[in-house]
Design a protein around this motif. Structure first.
Motif, PDB file in Angstrom:
ATOM      1  N   ASP A 158       0.819  -1.195   0.000  1.00  0.00           N
ATOM      2  CA  ASP A 158       0.000   0.000   0.000  1.00  0.00           C
ATOM      3  C   ASP A 158       0.861   1.256   0.000  1.00  0.00           C
ATOM      4  OD1 ASP A 158       0.363   1.096   2.833  1.00  0.00           O
ATOM      5  OD2 ASP A 158      -0.204  -0.974   3.224  1.00  0.00           O
ATOM      6  N   ARG A 159       0.222   2.391  -0.335  1.00  0.00           N
ATOM      7  CA  ARG A 159       0.948   3.651  -0.507  1.00  0.00           C
ATOM      8  C   ARG A 159       1.651   4.084   0.768  1.00  0.00           C
ATOM      9  NH1 ARG A 159      -3.046   8.152  -1.832  1.00  0.00           N
ATOM     10  NH2 ARG A 159      -3.518   6.642  -3.457  1.00  0.00           N
ATOM     11  N   ARG A 160       0.960   3.999   1.903  1.00  0.00           N
ATOM     12  CA  ARG A 160       1.555   4.438   3.160  1.00  0.00           C
ATOM     13  C   ARG A 160       2.796   3.616   3.500  1.00  0.00           C
ATOM     14  NH1 ARG A 160      -0.121   7.121   7.868  1.00  0.00           N
ATOM     15  NH2 ARG A 160      -2.192   7.485   7.005  1.00  0.00           N
ATOM     16  N   ARG A 161       2.736   2.297   3.302  1.00  0.00           N
ATOM     17  CA  ARG A 161       3.886   1.456   3.602  1.00  0.00           C
ATOM     18  C   ARG A 161       5.050   1.785   2.671  1.00  0.00           C
ATOM     19  NH1 ARG A 161       2.879  -4.851   3.951  1.00  0.00           N
ATOM     20  NH2 ARG A 161       1.479  -4.043   5.563  1.00  0.00           N
ATOM     21  N   SER A 162       4.751   2.057   1.400  1.00  0.00           N
ATOM     22  CA  SER A 162       5.807   2.418   0.456  1.00  0.00           C
ATOM     23  C   SER A 162       6.502   3.697   0.884  1.00  0.00           C
ATOM     24  CB  SER A 162       5.214   2.597  -0.954  1.00  0.00           C
ATOM     25  OG  SER A 162       4.636   1.399  -1.417  1.00  0.00           O
ATOM     26  N   LEU A 163       5.713   4.700   1.277  1.00  0.00           N
ATOM     27  CA  LEU A 163       6.287   5.967   1.727  1.00  0.00           C
ATOM     28  C   LEU A 163       7.083   5.775   3.004  1.00  0.00           C
ATOM     29  CD1 LEU A 163       3.300   8.384   1.051  1.00  0.00           C
ATOM     30  CD2 LEU A 163       5.434   8.246  -0.226  1.00  0.00           C
ATOM     31  N   ARG A 164       6.595   4.910   3.893  1.00  0.00           N
ATOM     32  CA  ARG A 164       7.297   4.655   5.145  1.00  0.00           C
ATOM     33  C   ARG A 164       8.679   4.083   4.873  1.00  0.00           C
ATOM     34  NH1 ARG A 164       4.104   0.791   7.386  1.00  0.00           N
ATOM     35  NH2 ARG A 164       2.614   2.378   8.062  1.00  0.00           N
ATOM     36  N   TYR A 165       8.766   3.129   3.964  1.00  0.00           N
ATOM     37  CA  TYR A 165      10.060   2.549   3.627  1.00  0.00           C
ATOM     38  C   TYR A 165      10.968   3.574   2.947  1.00  0.00           C
ATOM     39  CZ  TYR A 165       8.099  -2.063   4.649  1.00  0.00           C
ATOM     40  OH  TYR A 165       7.537  -3.140   5.256  1.00  0.00           O
ATOM     41  N   LYS A 178      -3.560   9.030  11.455  1.00  0.00           N
ATOM     42  CA  LYS A 178      -4.312  10.120  10.853  1.00  0.00           C
ATOM     43  C   LYS A 178      -3.826  10.422   9.437  1.00  0.00           C
ATOM     44  CE  LYS A 178      -4.912  12.442  15.321  1.00  0.00           C
ATOM     45  NZ  LYS A 178      -4.570  13.671  16.099  1.00  0.00           N
ATOM     46  N   ALA A 179      -4.669  11.121   8.685  1.00  0.00           N
ATOM     47  CA  ALA A 179      -4.283  11.606   7.363  1.00  0.00           C
ATOM     48  C   ALA A 179      -3.297  12.759   7.526  1.00  0.00           C
ATOM     49  CB  ALA A 179      -5.520  12.065   6.593  1.00  0.00           C
ATOM     50  N   GLY A 219       6.988  16.574   5.852  1.00  0.00           N
ATOM     51  CA  GLY A 219       6.219  17.152   6.941  1.00  0.00           C
ATOM     52  C   GLY A 219       5.523  16.105   7.787  1.00  0.00           C
ATOM     53  N   TYR A 220       4.940  15.109   7.126  1.00  0.00           N
ATOM     54  CA  TYR A 220       4.200  14.083   7.849  1.00  0.00           C
ATOM     55  C   TYR A 220       5.125  13.229   8.705  1.00  0.00           C
ATOM     56  CZ  TYR A 220       1.324  10.047   8.917  1.00  0.00           C
ATOM     57  OH  TYR A 220       0.670   9.043   9.579  1.00  0.00           O
ATOM     58  N   TYR A 221       6.211  12.743   8.125  1.00  0.00           N
ATOM     59  CA  TYR A 221       7.068  11.819   8.854  1.00  0.00           C
ATOM     60  C   TYR A 221       8.035  12.509   9.814  1.00  0.00           C
ATOM     61  CZ  TYR A 221       5.183   7.862   6.359  1.00  0.00           C
ATOM     62  OH  TYR A 221       4.334   6.895   5.887  1.00  0.00           O
ATOM     63  N   SER A 222       7.979  13.829   9.903  1.00  0.00           N
ATOM     64  CA  SER A 222       8.696  14.532  10.958  1.00  0.00           C
ATOM     65  C   SER A 222       7.730  14.987  12.051  1.00  0.00           C
ATOM     66  CB  SER A 222       9.480  15.733  10.399  1.00  0.00           C
ATOM     67  OG  SER A 222       8.608  16.649   9.761  1.00  0.00           O
ATOM     68  N   SER A 223       6.442  14.665  11.903  1.00  0.00           N
ATOM     69  CA  SER A 223       5.448  14.968  12.928  1.00  0.00           C
ATOM     70  C   SER A 223       5.397  13.832  13.944  1.00  0.00           C
ATOM     71  CB  SER A 223       4.061  15.145  12.306  1.00  0.00           C
ATOM     72  OG  SER A 223       3.544  13.904  11.846  1.00  0.00           O
ATOM     73  N   ASP A 255       4.017   6.299  13.175  1.00  0.00           N
ATOM     74  CA  ASP A 255       3.743   5.430  12.031  1.00  0.00           C
ATOM     75  C   ASP A 255       5.010   4.688  11.616  1.00  0.00           C
ATOM     76  OD1 ASP A 255       2.718   4.223   9.795  1.00  0.00           O
ATOM     77  OD2 ASP A 255       2.097   6.043   8.783  1.00  0.00           O
ATOM     78  N   LEU A 256       6.143   5.366  11.646  1.00  0.00           N
ATOM     79  CA  LEU A 256       7.414   4.741  11.299  1.00  0.00           C
ATOM     80  C   LEU A 256       7.900   3.773  12.375  1.00  0.00           C
ATOM     81  CD1 LEU A 256       9.540   7.714   9.887  1.00  0.00           C
ATOM     82  CD2 LEU A 256       8.808   5.706   8.617  1.00  0.00           C
ATOM     83  N   GLY A 257       7.410   3.964  13.596  1.00  0.00           N
ATOM     84  CA  GLY A 257       7.925   3.170  14.701  1.00  0.00           C
ATOM     85  C   GLY A 257       9.248   3.708  15.207  1.00  0.00           C
TER      86      GLY A 257
END
Length: 236
Positions: free
Chosen positions: A2-9, A89-90, A175-179, A185-187
């Protein structure tokens, strides 16, 4: 995947390399505030900052670049890029618009590409559906995004939209992954204390080493981990 998992990696892979993304104010009221972009009264990152840096940061956090309408469009695009997944969250709910607004003021080279790109998206929506992008249906919005989200497959006629969306996607992800939400979400745990129980026995055996009993008792014994080591019995 899924898109979120791809962005997380993607973020996890680029974090180690120090990924860094490369103000005239168009405020909606006399205080320089724009609806949807809350600003902090105090700068929480004031440690190690010079007076000049603090003054500049204060000016940036009290100003806005984007209008209310532009913020609404940014939030719609942000949620298309990173939607809510039931657990997290979105993107729009994590201050991404505020982050992008700050970036546009801090790095003024973003201003023309971002504002021009937002206008491009709205123009495309009006041309196709006779409505603003935020008023288009989910299906109509995705139709436009699909034409600009995949650079290698995009029609050259959409080159301007492709460039804009790539920049927007980078900023939203950053912005999202520095929140706080994105880090959860990243763990990502950051610098958290843990328990050190000494060098593994196999490593000690390999080098013919062993801990003396005093070290085992005072440094390795987890029941005494909060006690300060007494080095008086050791020769330096």
């Amino acid at each position: 995947m899924d898109r979120r998992r791809s962005l997380r990696y993607l973020v996890a892979g680029t974090a180690a390399t120090g990924l860094v993304f490369t103000g005239c104010s168009t405020s909606d009221d006399k205080n320089g505030r724009v609806e949807g972009v809350p600003k902090k009264e105090d700068n929480p990152f004031n440690i190690g900052r010079t007076p000049e840096e603090l003054e500049r940061d204060k000016a940036l956090t009290e100003s806005n670049f984007f209008t209310t309408e532009e913020v609404a469009l940014i939030n719609v695009l942000a949620d298309i890029i990173i939607p809510a997944d039931g657990q997290f969250k979105a993107a729009s709910e994590t201050g991404v618009a505020e982050f992008i607004d700050f970036m546009a003021l801090d790095k003024t080279g973003y201003q023309v590409p971002l504002r021009g790109g937002l206008q491009w998206v709205n123009h495309e929506s009006r041309k196709r559906f006779n409505k603003e992008f935020v008023d288009a249906s989910d299906k109509e919005q995705i139709e436009i995004v699909d034409d600009i989200a995949y650079p290698y497959d995009a029609d050259p006629a959409y080159a301007a939209g492709v460039r804009f969306f790539s920049t927007m996607r980078n900023l939203v992800v950053c912005g999202y992954y520095s929140s706080k939400e994105g880090m959860a979400d990243l763990g990502y745990m950051g610098n958290t204390p843990n328990v050190w129980d000494g060098v593994p026995q196999e490593v000690l055996d390999k080098h013919g080493l062993a801990y003396d009993q005093k070290t085992l008792d005072e440094c390795i014994d987890q029941s005494t981990r909060n006690e300060v080591m007494d080095w008086s019995g050791y020769e330096l």
